[in-house]
Design an enzyme around this catalytic site. Structure first.
Site: not given
Length: 160
Positions: A100, A123, A131-132, A158
């Protein structure tokens, strides 16, 4: 005044359940695991349309590893600061994370970690605007629209 018709369609990715909202021109929003964070008004039709079909096709490509980013017509969202955050967030690549604090620095707000978190909470396109991929400076996950379990599942996927 004409009534806005919004198509709504649920899709289970195997990692998370996405509910897509779209009109005939663009994607209006996505909810993750019943996040219920969108404030959409209109008449909802529980069926797909060409925008939702394209969204699902791109998500399937993402889940299969063929797609690393998305190219969909998105409805407008956010104020100037929030849109700077979203644009910068799109640059965080598949499999990477950012804090962040670092994201705040990239948008010119050095002490703006909380403001960045607030922008991410608004979002309308989680997963599409990833945003993850934003985590706390101490390495912990932080909040996510679809919940901590969903955020962890997406990040683990991911980073495989």
């Amino acid at each position: 005044m004409a009534v806005k018709v919004i198509n709504r369609y649920r899709f289970n990715t195997g990692l998370v359940v996405l509910t897509f909202y779209a009109n005939d021109e663009k994607l209006l929003g996505i909810e993750v695991n019943n996040s219920n964070h969108l404030a959409l008004e209109g008449v909802f039709l529980t069926k797909s349309n060409k925008i939702i079909d394209e969204s699902i096709d791109q998500v399937r490509e993402y889940i299969s590893g063929e797609r690393k980013s998305f190219d969909l017509p998105l409805d407008k969202q956010g104020n100037e600061f929030e849109n700077k955050v979203y644009e910068e967030l799109k640059k965080v690549k598949f499999g990477e994370t950012i804090t962040y604090k670092e994201l705040a620095s990239r948008v010119g707000k050095e002490e703006g970690s909380r403001a960045v978190g607030n922008a991410l909470a608004k979002n309308k396109f989680p997963l599409i605007i990833p945003c993850h991929r934003v985590v706390k400076s101490d390495g912990s996950l932080g909040n996510y629209i679809g919940g901590e379990k969903a955020k962890k599942a997406l990040l683990d996927f991911e980073q495989q």
